[in-house]
Design a protein around this motif. Structure first.
Motif, short mmCIF file in Angstrom:
data_model
loop_
_atom_site.label_atom_id
_atom_site.label_comp_id
_atom_site.label_asym_id
_atom_site.label_seq_id
_atom_site.Cartn_x
_atom_site.Cartn_y
_atom_site.Cartn_z
N ARG A 1 -3.08 6.02 19.39
CA ARG A 1 -1.64 6.02 19.69
C ARG A 1 -0.90 4.92 18.90
O ARG A 1 -0.11 4.14 19.45
N THR A 2 -1.20 4.88 17.63
CA THR A 2 -0.54 3.92 16.74
C THR A 2 -0.25 4.62 15.42
O THR A 2 -0.69 5.75 15.19
N HIS A 3 0.42 3.91 14.54
CA HIS A 3 0.53 4.39 13.17
C HIS A 3 -0.87 4.35 12.54
O HIS A 3 -1.77 3.70 13.06
N GLY A 4 -1.03 5.04 11.41
CA GLY A 4 -2.31 5.00 10.71
C GLY A 4 -2.53 3.63 10.10
O GLY A 4 -1.59 3.04 9.54
N PHE A 5 -3.75 3.10 10.22
CA PHE A 5 -3.98 1.72 9.80
C PHE A 5 -5.45 1.53 9.49
O PHE A 5 -6.30 2.32 9.94
N PHE A 6 -5.76 0.50 8.71
CA PHE A 6 -7.15 0.17 8.38
C PHE A 6 -7.30 -1.34 8.41
O PHE A 6 -6.43 -2.07 7.93
N VAL A 7 -8.39 -1.83 9.00
CA VAL A 7 -8.66 -3.28 9.03
C VAL A 7 -10.14 -3.54 8.74
O VAL A 7 -11.02 -2.88 9.30
N ALA A 8 -10.38 -4.52 7.87
CA ALA A 8 -11.76 -4.98 7.60
C ALA A 8 -11.78 -6.48 7.72
O ALA A 8 -10.81 -7.16 7.37
N LEU A 9 -12.88 -7.01 8.22
CA LEU A 9 -13.04 -8.47 8.30
C LEU A 9 -14.25 -8.86 7.46
O LEU A 9 -15.37 -8.40 7.71
N LEU A 10 -14.01 -9.68 6.45
CA LEU A 10 -15.09 -10.16 5.58
C LEU A 10 -15.43 -11.58 5.94
O LEU A 10 -14.54 -12.39 6.26
N GLU A 11 -16.70 -11.88 5.84
CA GLU A 11 -17.15 -13.23 6.18
C GLU A 11 -18.12 -13.71 5.11
O GLU A 11 -18.92 -12.93 4.59
N LYS A 12 -18.04 -15.00 4.81
CA LYS A 12 -18.95 -15.56 3.80
C LYS A 12 -20.36 -15.59 4.36
O LYS A 12 -20.56 -15.99 5.51
N HIS A 13 -21.33 -15.16 3.56
CA HIS A 13 -22.72 -15.11 4.00
C HIS A 13 -23.22 -16.42 4.54
O HIS A 13 -23.83 -16.49 5.58
N SER A 14 -22.95 -17.48 3.78
CA SER A 14 -23.48 -18.78 4.16
C SER A 14 -22.95 -19.19 5.52
O SER A 14 -23.57 -19.94 6.25
N GLU A 15 -21.77 -18.66 5.86
CA GLU A 15 -21.18 -18.99 7.15
C GLU A 15 -21.79 -18.12 8.24
O GLU A 15 -21.68 -18.43 9.42
N ALA A 16 -22.41 -17.03 7.83
CA ALA A 16 -22.85 -16.05 8.82
C ALA A 16 -23.73 -16.67 9.88
O ALA A 16 -23.55 -16.44 11.07
N ALA A 17 -24.69 -17.50 9.44
CA ALA A 17 -25.62 -18.08 10.40
C ALA A 17 -24.87 -18.97 11.38
O ALA A 17 -25.02 -18.86 12.59
N CYS B 1 0.87 -1.20 0.00
CA CYS B 1 0.00 0.00 0.00
C CYS B 1 0.89 1.23 0.00
O CYS B 1 2.12 1.11 -0.02
N SER B 2 0.28 2.39 0.07
CA SER B 2 1.08 3.63 0.00
C SER B 2 1.92 3.85 1.25
O SER B 2 2.87 4.62 1.23
N GLY B 3 1.57 3.19 2.35
CA GLY B 3 2.31 3.39 3.59
C GLY B 3 2.06 4.76 4.19
O GLY B 3 2.79 5.20 5.08
N SER B 4 0.99 5.42 3.74
CA SER B 4 0.76 6.80 4.20
C SER B 4 0.42 6.89 5.68
O SER B 4 0.46 7.96 6.27
N GLY B 5 0.10 5.76 6.30
CA GLY B 5 -0.19 5.77 7.73
C GLY B 5 1.06 5.71 8.58
O GLY B 5 1.04 6.01 9.77
#
Ligand SMILES: C[S@@+](CC[C@H](N)C(=O)[O-])C[C@H]1O[C@@H](n2cnc3c(N)ncnc32)[C@H](O)[C@@H]1O
Length: 536
Positions: A406-422, A305-309
């Motif tokens: 109090r950290t570097h700039g960062f982004f996190v997303a967690l994706l989950e399969k729909h069928s697993e959702a239940a 990534c750009s490392g801008s964080g």
């Protein structure tokens, strides 16, 4: 002279955005990395002062030095250690020394300051990154938070309890706390130096920024499962995943960069990781239908990534906005391709996507486009108590920054399969809420006291653990773990391209048809064991 030429070359490459300073230095293969890194960082820090002196004295015209070499030489002559080269270069620079010194003195008089540091712009004198806590992730494959706490106390550090507010992470010298979100994380005063500490050299602690610990922690793959770390080197998150998996299961780690993989191989061995299989391979070309990946249920995707964080990189954003936008667009397109590819693995349940970028284009926009193109997946809401959320409407995701976390700039997303959702609904709630009761529950840190970075890249070091440790010491645990270093997948093969990796680990050759160069824990272990003498 080699030092100066190398330093000038790295500064020029960094200016052209061919890589981060740290990476360029480590990739340079210079014999004294520490010395080179210090010179490059200091020259860059004083660059505005040096350029003014060089301009004022017309040094380039008179010497025909390249601008970057002139900067490095002038830095060491006037501000650093004094020129260490001999021969004609030194003679030439000494000829100009009094004029250069006079120019520096003139600048100080003009600005009414006495110290060289006072000539620096305010943001360079007091960079935000210098105020970030030193985060230490305890490597639970080798030791425990409690044991590390005992060691730190023995070393003169004072435990201040479990942090509960952001302010608790502002620590005085020699104080430390256990983090309020990540139970295996300790925070210490900014710039606490562990690079020569035996806990670090023995792989018992990992110097890693707090935000960079989030992806593996949130993915939380159970022991025994199959996991992919898609863009893995230098491997901080890989070793974190292995610790969460208790070294049980399979951890496939890919990276395109052979040098970084070589470093990674050494670091994983030092950290006692045995469930991994490294491959020098483009993740986009990994066959998602390949038999060996049929049981992969978890993927960690931390692409370039750009490392801008990264706080230390922020000053180097270029003034060419058009070029910056084109670069961001190209990175975002690569990141989306990686995401789409990762979601093709047939048994995938969960995927964590992370960047150390603060740009929406590389974060929420990539996630938005991915969700549109993959309607079978949804976002899982993460850590309700985390203070900084993804930008609307992606507030299930986390952001991190100096001011709020109090950290570097960062982004996190967690994706989950729909069928697993239940099926996994209960699990998702545990991860997402403060009421969490999983092994990662922040509540767990209340029980016992004690306790990262550029996202800190770990520098390999073949150092020896000190002798004479007691039963509860990390050293003893290390010895026990050593016996377990044989449990890896059969070694696929390898082309000669892995020359650099071979320096750090034994490799075998890949079948002609296979594009990947693979290093397993099994084959790599003996190489490092030979390089790092046993503790006792
Ligand atoms: C942000 S770094 C990963 C840091 C790593 N996850 C860690 O925590 O130590 C991104 C990595 O992606 C690698 N990379 C870039 N393109 C790749 C690709 N197509 N396939 C595999 N790795 C790639 C780079 O070489 C780099 O090491």
């Amino acid at each position: 002279m080699a030092l100066y030429v190398k330093a000038a070359d790295i500064l020029e490459k960094a200016e052209r955005k061919q890589g981060a300073l740290k990476t360029l230095v480590y990739d340079s293969k210079f014999s004294n990395i520490k010395q080179l890194f210090a010179l490059v960082c200091e020259t860059q820090k004083f660059s505005s002062v040096l350029l003014e002196i060089i301009e004022y004295t017309k040094l380039l015209k008179q010497t025909r030095l390249s601008p970057h070499l002139a900067m490095v030489l002038v830095y060491d002559l006037l501000i650093g250690q004094g020129l260490k080269c001999g021969g004609s270069w030194k003679v030439m620079m000494m000829k100009h020394r009094s004029r250069l010194q006079a120019a520096l003195a003139r600048m100080k008089v003009k600005k009414k300051v006495s110290r060289n540091e006072d000539l620096l712009p305010a943001d360079v004198q007091n960079p935000a990154g210098e105020h970030l806590p030193r985060y230490v992730r305890v490597n639970t494959l080798k030791t425990t938070v409690e044991d590390v706490g005992v060691y730190l106390k023995r070393d003169g550090f004072t435990f201040q309890g479990n942090a509960s507010r952001l302010e608790d992470l502002t620590l005085k010298e020699n104080h430390f706390v256990r983090d309020m979100h990540l139970p295996e994380l300790l925070a210490l005063a900014p710039k606490t130096d562990f690079h020569d500490h035996f806990l670090y050299k023995g792989g018992h602690i990992i110097l890693q920024d707090k935000a960079s610990c989030l992806p593996a922690y949130l993915l939380n793959p159970p022991p025994g499962c199959h996991v992919i770390d898609a863009c893995a080197a230098p491997g901080n998150k890989t070793s974190h995943l292995a610790a969460i998996m208790k070294n049980k299961g399979k951890l496939f780690a890919f990276d395109l960069d052979a040098k970084r993989l070589a470093t990674m191989s050494t670091l994983l061995l030092r950290a006692g990781v045995t469930c991994h299989q490294l491959a020098h391979q483009d993740f986009l070309k990994v066959d998602s239908d390949g038999a060996q990946y049929k049981d992969v249920e978890y993927i960690l995707l931390d692409p370039s990534c750009s490392g801008s964080g990264m706080v230390c990189l922020r000053e180097s954003t270029s003034s060419n906005q058009e070029k910056d936008q084109a670069r961001l667009a190209s990175l975002a397109s690569f990141q989306l391709r990686c995401l789409n590819h990762a979601l093709r693995f047939p048994r995938l349940k969960r995927l964590v996507y992370s960047t150390c970028s603060i740009h929406r284009q590389e974060n929420e926009d990539v996630i938005g486009a991915c969700l549109q193109q993959n309607p079978g997946f949804r976002l899982v809401p993460l850590l309700a108590e985390w203070p900084e959320r993804g930008l609307e409407p992606y507030t299930q995701c986390l952001r991190a920054s100096i001011a709020t976390t109090r950290t570097h700039g960062f982004f996190v997303a967690l994706l989950e399969k729909h069928s697993e959702a239940a099926n996994t609904k209960q699990e998702a709630v545990k991860i997402s809420g403060p009421e969490a009761t999983t092994t990662h529950s922040p509540d767990a840190c209340e029980e016992k006291p004690e306790d990262p970075q550029s996202e800190d890249e770990q520098t390999p070091a073949a150092d020896v653990m000190p002798c004479g440790q007691t039963d509860s010491t990390p050293g003893k645990k290390r010895k026990r773990k050593k016996k377990n270093t044989t449990a890896a997948a059969p070694a696929p093969v390898v082309p000669a391209v892995m020359a650099e990796v071979a320096a750090a680990a034994v490799v075998t050759a890949a079948p002609v048809a296979a594009p990947a160069a693979v290093v397993t824990a099994e084959v790599a272990a003996p190489a490092v064991e030979a390089a790092v003498p046993p503790a006792e």
